[in-house]
Design an enzyme around this catalytic site. Structure first.
Site, PDB file in Angstrom:
ATOM      1  N   SER A  47     -13.677  24.671   6.767  1.00 33.78           N
ATOM      2  CA  SER A  47     -14.598  23.860   5.966  1.00 33.78           C
ATOM      3  C   SER A  47     -15.016  22.611   6.738  1.00 33.78           C
ATOM      4  CB  SER A  47     -13.949  23.458   4.632  1.00 33.78           C
ATOM      5  OG  SER A  47     -12.659  22.915   4.838  1.00 33.78           O
ATOM      6  N   GLU A 184      -8.466  31.915  -4.028  1.00 35.23           N
ATOM      7  CA  GLU A 184      -9.591  30.992  -4.249  1.00 35.23           C
ATOM      8  C   GLU A 184     -10.547  31.517  -5.315  1.00 35.23           C
ATOM      9  OE1 GLU A 184     -11.673  29.679  -0.718  1.00 35.23           O
ATOM     10  OE2 GLU A 184     -13.260  28.728  -1.892  1.00 35.23           O
TER      11      GLU A 184
HETATM   12  O1  KIV Z   1     -11.675  25.997   5.141  1.00 32.28           O
HETATM   13  C1  KIV Z   1     -11.105  25.652   4.104  1.00 32.28           C
HETATM   14  O2  KIV Z   1     -10.943  24.467   3.790  1.00 32.28           O
HETATM   15  C2  KIV Z   1     -10.619  26.720   3.247  1.00 32.28           C
HETATM   16  C3  KIV Z   1     -10.527  26.405   1.792  1.00 32.28           C
HETATM   17  C4  KIV Z   1     -11.876  26.516   1.173  1.00 32.28           C
HETATM   18  C5  KIV Z   1      -9.586  27.316   1.120  1.00 32.28           C
HETATM   19  O3  KIV Z   1     -10.399  27.796   3.694  1.00 32.28           O
END
Ligand code: KIV
Length: 282
Positions: A47, A184
């Site tokens: 993310s 999720e």
């Molecule tokens: O990349 C991230 O922060 C994640 C979360 C959305 C679970 O994989």
């Protein structure tokens, strides 16, 4: 200072009914704040593509970017369990790629575990990484790297038929040897069933509270990420507003001549000012 938790501590916490706290972090200062706040685990999520680099999604994120951010987080939180998130195409093509790239996280950034997305379709990858002696966290339900085939960033398991598929994924991930599981954007009743059925600790992000721990994205929690706010986010403060206001006040002070003030200046050593003036007058 609390001692760094390890995988067996999370199993014990599950057995004792104690919730594990997990948050993303992408940089050194945030990792320091998180460790001081007492977080049990940190995820350097892909993310970071959206939260740090401003990409539309996670697909462009590379291994090198993930390693760089894991390295910074490890330095900021040396006594916290840190998880590296395997980015798109670091494990999709082969078991060999998966093991090689999971190993890079440990060798180059000293993380404690890696996370990868997928259920039944990635069991051979999970098995291969675990066989290499690396702690693995599975990630099922809404898996953003494959949002194209899921029809977008949509909650999963909302019909009885789809819920059964999510449970099938959960069982497959545990069976393949994963040590922990993240679920999720799945209905709470499905997560609760999974957490009660599996022996490994089960975490939720947007999947209710009836499980062994919670994950949130730090940029959502502190109100830094502006593009959108998922339904499951609780915003604990609004740093975007605080930072923007501070910057506005700085601009005003500079424009009005109110910054810097005397206290922000390095004055000449006693007696040197007079000499300087005299030298300049010559
Ligand atoms: O990349 C991230 O922060 C994640 C979360 C959305 C679970 O994989």
């Amino acid at each position: 200072m609390a001692t760094k938790k390890a995988i067996h501590d999370f199993y014990q916490m599950k057995a004792d009914g104690k919730k594990v706290t997990w948050l993303t972090a992408y940089d050194f200062p945030t990792a320091q704040f998180a460790q001081n706040a007492g977080l049990d685990m940190l995820l350097v999520g892909d993310s970071l593509g959206m939260c740090v680099y401003g990409y539309k999604g996670t697909i462009p994120v590379t291994m090198d970017q993930c390693i760089t951010h894991c390295d910074a987080v490890r330095r900021g939180a040396p006594d916290t369990f840190v998880v590296g998130d395997m980015p798109f195409m670091s494990y999709q093509a082969s078991d060999q790629d998966a093991v090689y790239n999971a190993g890079r996280f440990l060798k180059e950034a000293d993380v404690d575990a890696v996370k990868l997305e997928g259920g039944t379709r990635v069991t051979s990858r999970i098995r291969a990484i675990v066989e290499a002696g690396i702690v693995v966290i599975g990630h099922i339900g809404l898996t953003p790297q494959s949002s194209g085939v899921l029809g977008g960033h949509k909650a999963q398991g909302r019909t009885a038929k789809d819920a059964a598929l999510v449970v099938e994924d959960a069982l497959a991930v545990q069976e393949a040897g994963a040590h922990l599981l993240l679920v999720e954007a799945v209905p709470p009743e499905v997560t609760e069933y999974i957490a009660k059925t599996l022996t490994i600790p089960v975490f939720s992000i947007g999947a209710g509270k009836e499980c062994d721990g919670q994950l949130l994205i730090v940029s959502d929690l502190i109100g830094q990420f502006q593009a959108f706010t998922p339904k499951f986010v609780k915003k604990y403060c609004d740093v975007a507003a605080i930072i923007t206001q501070a910057m506005r006040e700085y601009c005003e002070d500079v424009r009005n001549g109110n910054f810097p003030e005397d206290q922000h200046c390095y004055h000449m050593i006693d007696g040197e000012k007079e000499k300087f003036m005299a030298d300049m007058a010559d």
